[in-house]
Design an enzyme around this catalytic site. Structure first.
Site, PDB file in Angstrom:
ATOM      1  N   ASN A 182       0.267  -1.238  -0.176  1.00  0.00           N
ATOM      2  CA  ASN A 182      -0.321  -0.586  -0.078  1.00  0.00           C
ATOM      3  C   ASN A 182       0.516   0.791   0.179  1.00  0.00           C
ATOM      4  O   ASN A 182       1.831   0.892  -0.146  1.00  0.00           O
ATOM      5  CB  ASN A 182      -0.881   0.289   0.840  1.00  0.00           C
ATOM      6  N   GLU A 222      -8.262   5.521  -1.764  1.00  0.00           N
ATOM      7  CA  GLU A 222      -9.733   6.074  -2.189  1.00  0.00           C
ATOM      8  C   GLU A 222      -9.186   6.660  -3.844  1.00  0.00           C
ATOM      9  O   GLU A 222      -9.798   7.137  -4.805  1.00  0.00           O
ATOM     10  CB  GLU A 222     -10.492   7.103  -1.773  1.00  0.00           C
ATOM     11  N   ASP A 251      -6.086  -6.780   1.774  1.00  0.00           N
ATOM     12  CA  ASP A 251      -6.045  -8.345   2.067  1.00  0.00           C
ATOM     13  C   ASP A 251      -7.403  -8.998   1.023  1.00  0.00           C
ATOM     14  O   ASP A 251      -6.988  -9.887   0.138  1.00  0.00           O
ATOM     15  CB  ASP A 251      -6.338  -8.431   3.267  1.00  0.00           C
TER      16      ASP A 251
END
Length: 308
Positions: A182, A222, A251
């Protein structure tokens, strides 16, 4: 049916809904609370299973985790190599969720870290039979490295979620085909903050490709997904959803991604576009529901997330 083998964590989660995430030194009173099952490995395994795959889960429980075997059975997930410690408790997590869906998580990995090299040797048949091998960093680095080394020796594609983020041993990186961080994890790995200057971020990914990684997929919440290979990158915006809980978003994305990947076509990012789009839609459903495992869509809905 595609066979996915996941090495990872399984936790007993306690989740608190709060009016706002607390500042340092601040106490807040929850507006709701519930217990559930989580852990990155377990969540990814459930997502892949709900998306229609045959799934084997490699992990380790504590003496307090007997009922989790029953849960894995109910989900249709093979747990023949889900080991159990006699004296180390099952991993646990405390999750705090704000009204906008953002969260804070404290994880005690406990038994997840106790999986041994001897136990990993017993997983060889599962790795040899799978189509794709998936892991994170909530077990231990030795187990992850052994798992991917065996997968690569068997010619199996490997997908690494570097979470919780840490320095990646060269041996692990050499055995990784697809890296899925991420934005926070990517910032640690490349040494620069993640912004919307995607060309700059991409320019820092050379060491991944030089090490042998074929694809880097950065989940940006987002802001969508950054899909990269050695030839370039694409930014794929996220669909608008009413996010109420971002727990397990990454996940579920990974579990859904591997369910739609073609293991024989990982040469460039274009081949992954349909799988990434599917995974974005699947994760969008998850963040619009409360919970980690509890927010996963049922099998009956899995085909509705395909891009059109």
């Amino acid at each position: 049916m595609k066979k996915i083998c996941v090495l990872g964590s399984i936790n007993i989660d306690k989740t608190y809904q709060v009016p706002k995430l607390p500042d340092v030194g601040e106490s807040v009173v929850p507006t709701g609370r519930f217990a559930s099952t989580g852990g990155k490995g377990f969540n990814q395994a459930v997502a892949a299973r709900r998306a229609g795959c045959q799934v084997s889960f490699i992990g380790k429980l504590g003496p307090d985790g007997d009922y989790l075997y029953e849960l894995l059975t109910r989900e249709g997930i093979d747990h023949s190599c889900t080991f159990q410690s006699k004296d180390i408790p099952t991993g646990s997590a405390v999750i705090i969720i704000a009204p906008d869906g953002k969260n804070m998580i404290v994880v005690d990995v406990a038994a997840n870290k106790a999986i041994t090299a001897e136990e990993m040797a017993r997983t060889a048949p599962l790795v040899e039979e799978c189509d794709i091998a998936v892991t994170q960093l909530e077990t231990n680095m030795e187990a992850a490295t052994l798992f991917f080394a065996r997968a690569k020796a068997c010619g199996k594609p490997t997908v690494l979620n570097p979470a919780p983020v840490d320095d990646l041993p060269p041996a692990l990186l050499r055995s990784t085909d697809i890296l899925v961080p991420n934005e926070t994890e990517l910032a640690y790995l490349i040494g620069v903050p993640v912004t919307d200057d995607y060309a700059l971020l991409y320019s820092k990914m050379g060491p991944f490709f030089q090490a042998g990684v074929k694809i880097v997929i950065v989940t940006l919440g987002e802001h969508g997904v950054l899909l990269c290979d050695a030839k370039g990158f694409d930014h794929l915006p996220a669909s608008k959803v009413n996010a109420v809980d971002s727990t397990a978003a990454g996940d579920s994305f990974i579990g859904a991604l591997v369910s739609r990947m073609d293991p024989s076509h990982l040469d460039d990012r274009a081949a992954l576009l349909p799988a990434v789009a599917y995974a974005q839609n699947f994760a969008g459903y998850v963040v619009s529901h409360i919970g980690a495992y509890d927010s996963m869509p049922p099998r009956s809905l899995s085909d509705t997330f395909a891009s059109t």
